[in-house]
Design an enzyme around this catalytic site. Structure first.
Site, PDB file in Angstrom:
ATOM      1  N   ASN A 172      12.388 -39.647  11.036  1.00 29.40           N
ATOM      2  CA  ASN A 172      12.935 -38.809  12.125  1.00 29.40           C
ATOM      3  C   ASN A 172      12.915 -39.544  13.458  1.00 29.40           C
ATOM      4  O   ASN A 172      13.806 -39.356  14.283  1.00 29.40           O
ATOM      5  CB  ASN A 172      12.217 -37.457  12.173  1.00 29.40           C
ATOM      6  N   CYS A 174      15.427 -29.903   9.151  1.00 28.57           N
ATOM      7  CA  CYS A 174      14.551 -28.833   9.634  1.00 28.57           C
ATOM      8  C   CYS A 174      14.783 -28.551  11.126  1.00 28.57           C
ATOM      9  O   CYS A 174      15.390 -29.351  11.844  1.00 28.57           O
ATOM     10  CB  CYS A 174      13.098 -29.201   9.371  1.00 28.57           C
ATOM     11  N   HIS A 222       4.984 -35.213   3.341  1.00 28.22           N
ATOM     12  CA  HIS A 222       6.322 -35.541   2.815  1.00 28.22           C
ATOM     13  C   HIS A 222       6.556 -34.984   1.423  1.00 28.22           C
ATOM     14  O   HIS A 222       7.673 -35.008   0.933  1.00 28.22           O
ATOM     15  CB  HIS A 222       6.516 -37.063   2.818  1.00 28.22           C
ATOM     16  N   THR A 267      14.862 -33.677   5.047  1.00 31.37           N
ATOM     17  CA  THR A 267      14.718 -32.791   6.220  1.00 31.37           C
ATOM     18  C   THR A 267      14.879 -33.494   7.562  1.00 31.37           C
ATOM     19  O   THR A 267      14.992 -32.827   8.594  1.00 31.37           O
ATOM     20  CB  THR A 267      13.318 -32.131   6.208  1.00 31.37           C
ATOM     21  N   GLU A 314       9.642 -38.622   0.909  1.00 31.49           N
ATOM     22  CA  GLU A 314      10.168 -37.254   0.748  1.00 31.49           C
ATOM     23  C   GLU A 314      11.253 -37.229  -0.318  1.00 31.49           C
ATOM     24  O   GLU A 314      11.340 -36.294  -1.126  1.00 31.49           O
ATOM     25  CB  GLU A 314      10.720 -36.730   2.090  1.00 31.49           C
ATOM     26  N   CYS A 323       4.905 -30.173   3.827  1.00 32.24           N
ATOM     27  CA  CYS A 323       5.448 -29.215   4.796  1.00 32.24           C
ATOM     28  C   CYS A 323       6.176 -28.095   4.046  1.00 32.24           C
ATOM     29  O   CYS A 323       6.954 -28.366   3.130  1.00 32.24           O
ATOM     30  CB  CYS A 323       6.421 -29.906   5.755  1.00 32.24           C
TER      31      CYS A 323
HETATM   32  O1  10D Z   1       9.528 -40.408   7.921  1.00 33.32           O
HETATM   33  P1  10D Z   1       9.583 -38.954   8.262  1.00 33.32           P
HETATM   34  O2  10D Z   1      10.306 -38.634   9.498  1.00 33.32           O
HETATM   35  O3  10D Z   1      10.067 -38.144   7.088  1.00 33.32           O
HETATM   36  O4  10D Z   1       8.061 -38.453   8.424  1.00 33.32           O
HETATM   37  P2  10D Z   1       7.070 -38.425   9.652  1.00 33.32           P
HETATM   38  O5  10D Z   1       5.709 -38.379   9.027  1.00 33.32           O
HETATM   39  O6  10D Z   1       7.359 -39.435  10.653  1.00 33.32           O
HETATM   40  O7  10D Z   1       7.353 -37.009  10.361  1.00 33.32           O
HETATM   41  C1  10D Z   1       7.059 -35.779   9.746  1.00 33.32           C
HETATM   42  C2  10D Z   1       8.123 -35.427   8.804  1.00 33.32           C
HETATM   43  C3  10D Z   1       7.924 -35.125   7.497  1.00 33.32           C
HETATM   44  C4  10D Z   1       6.592 -34.931   6.909  1.00 33.32           C
HETATM   45  C5  10D Z   1       9.056 -34.972   6.602  1.00 33.32           C
HETATM   46  F1  10D Z   1       9.457 -33.716   6.648  1.00 33.32           F
HETATM   47 FE1  SF4 Z   2       8.297 -30.076   8.321  1.00 32.11          FE
HETATM   48 FE2  SF4 Z   2      10.419 -30.742   9.766  1.00 32.11          FE
HETATM   49 FE3  SF4 Z   2       8.037 -31.486  10.541  1.00 32.11          FE
HETATM   50 FE4  SF4 Z   2       9.127 -32.571   8.369  1.00 32.11          FE
HETATM   51  S1  SF4 Z   2       9.849 -32.792  10.474  1.00 32.11           S
HETATM   52  S2  SF4 Z   2       7.028 -31.898   8.618  1.00 32.11           S
HETATM   53  S3  SF4 Z   2      10.243 -30.797   7.546  1.00 32.11           S
HETATM   54  S4  SF4 Z   2       8.777 -29.348  10.356  1.00 32.11           S
END
Ligand code: 10D
Ligand code: SF4
Length: 318
Positions: free
Chosen positions: A224, A194, A74, A164, A126, A96
């Site tokens: 997400n 993203c 994050h 993102t 994030e 990321c």
């Molecule tokens: O809470 P989140 O959706 O930002 O993170 P999660 O670790 O569940 O999924 C990966 C997404 C990231 C690291 C933010 F880009």
């Molecule tokens: Fe990267 Fe998108 Fe995955 Fe977040 S959800 S780690 S921004 S590719």
């Protein structure tokens, strides 16, 4: 009962890279390695890595001197980077690359004299990382109402970046409100959201036309994953976010002929299979994948973790 699997679902390239950074660090440097914050927001992933020798902490003050330290996917504030540097901690950054790109964009807007607005959710790591990377005051908005409340003059040169993992639809409305309020506005449209978030949301929208129950595999603190469940609800489909098969409530299956199943970007396929197994304990199933986008995005590991062969392959030709 029919089970339709969303395509794409589950791990994105940033999550695959972050997990691999922890695993390879343990292999290369030995356990324990210290990870600041959950490497990704998934309990199962965190526990599996803990069993292999990762120690998860919230603050760098919990990391012993000299210990290998990994920043989560994050991202982190510049103050965290500085603190690690001042202690001489060996750091591997699992932020990321698409989150790091948003940090760069924000800094660029500020360097050009613009006041920065961040569209995102307060308190999310994030968002804290992005605010702390920009090195200037950042105005956080998470709704159209927040835009109306911004204490900025209408003629201010402003720019926005976004978290993102937001809802594409909600973010479009917020950007429209920003455009209506600030004539001198720059920003990336919804493209800071993203590719993985956009694809998983589009797949769930398609799925919702076909099913009468939506199950999203993911942890409660995964932004997400929560957005995927909301899309189901917005389409009038009863929708539940579940960590694994144990959280399946058989009462949800009453009168249901077709279940849509997806997983957040941090949820391993193993947990999707676990939910299918749990469904099978209650019904005969026909499981089929939906047609959808095939993702091919991959991110390179930090140079110190690439295998010698990969490092040679990555070296520029002489
Ligand atoms: O809470 P989140 O959706 O930002 O993170 P999660 O670790 O569940 O999924 C990966 C997404 C990231 C690291 C933010 F880009
Ligand atoms: Fe990267 Fe998108 Fe995955 Fe977040 S959800 S780690 S921004 S590719």
């Amino acid at each position: 009962m029919r089970v339709l699997l969303a395509q794409p679902r589950g791990f994105c390239a940033g999550v695959v890279r972050a997990i691999e950074i922890v695993e390879r660090s343990i292999e290369r440097f030995g356990a324990p390695v210290y990870v600041r914050h959950e490497i990704v927001h998934n309990r199962h992933v965190v526990e599996t890595l803990r069993d292999k020798g990762a120690v998860f902490v919230e603050e760098l003050s919990e990391v012993p001197d000299g210990a290998v330290t990994i920043f989560s996917a994050h991202g982190v504030a510049q103050s965290v980077v500085d603190q690690a540097a001042s202690r001489g901690l060996p750091v591997l950054d699992a932020t990321c690359p698409l989150v790091a790109k948003v940090h760069m964009q924000g800094k660029r807007y500020v360097a050009r004299g613009r006041t920065l607005i961040l569209v995102g959710h307060a308190g999310h790591p994030e968002v804290e990382g992005t605010i702390g990377q920009v090195g200037a005051p950042v105005h956080l908005v998470s709704s159209v109402e927040d835009v109306a409340r911004l204490d900025l003059p209408a003629d201010a040169p402003v720019a926005y970046v976004t978290q993102t993992t937001l809802s594409v639809d909600d973010t479009r409305s917020i950007i429209a409100a920003l455009e209506a309020r600030f004539p001198d506005l720059e920003g990336p449209d919804v493209s800071d959201i993203c590719y993985a978030t956009q694809h998983r949301q589009a797949a769930v929208r398609d799925l919702c036309a076909e099913v009468d129950l939506l199950l999203v595999v993911g942890s409660r603190n995964s932004s997400n994953s929560n957005r995927l469940r909301e899309i189901g609800l917005e389409h009038g489909v009863p929708s539940h976010l579940i960590a694994n098969g144990r959280e399946l409530d058989p009462a949800w299956l009453e009168g249901v002929k077709s279940v849509g199943l997806t997983a957040g970007a941090s949820a391993p396929e193993e947990l999707v299979l676990d939910v299918i197994a749990a469904l099978r304990r209650h019904r005969d199933l026909q499981v089929a994948p939906m047609a959808g986008i095939k993702e091919t995005v991959e991110f390179r590991l930090p140079p110190e973790l690439r295998s010698p062969a990969a490092a040679t392959a990555a070296a520029p030709a002489e």
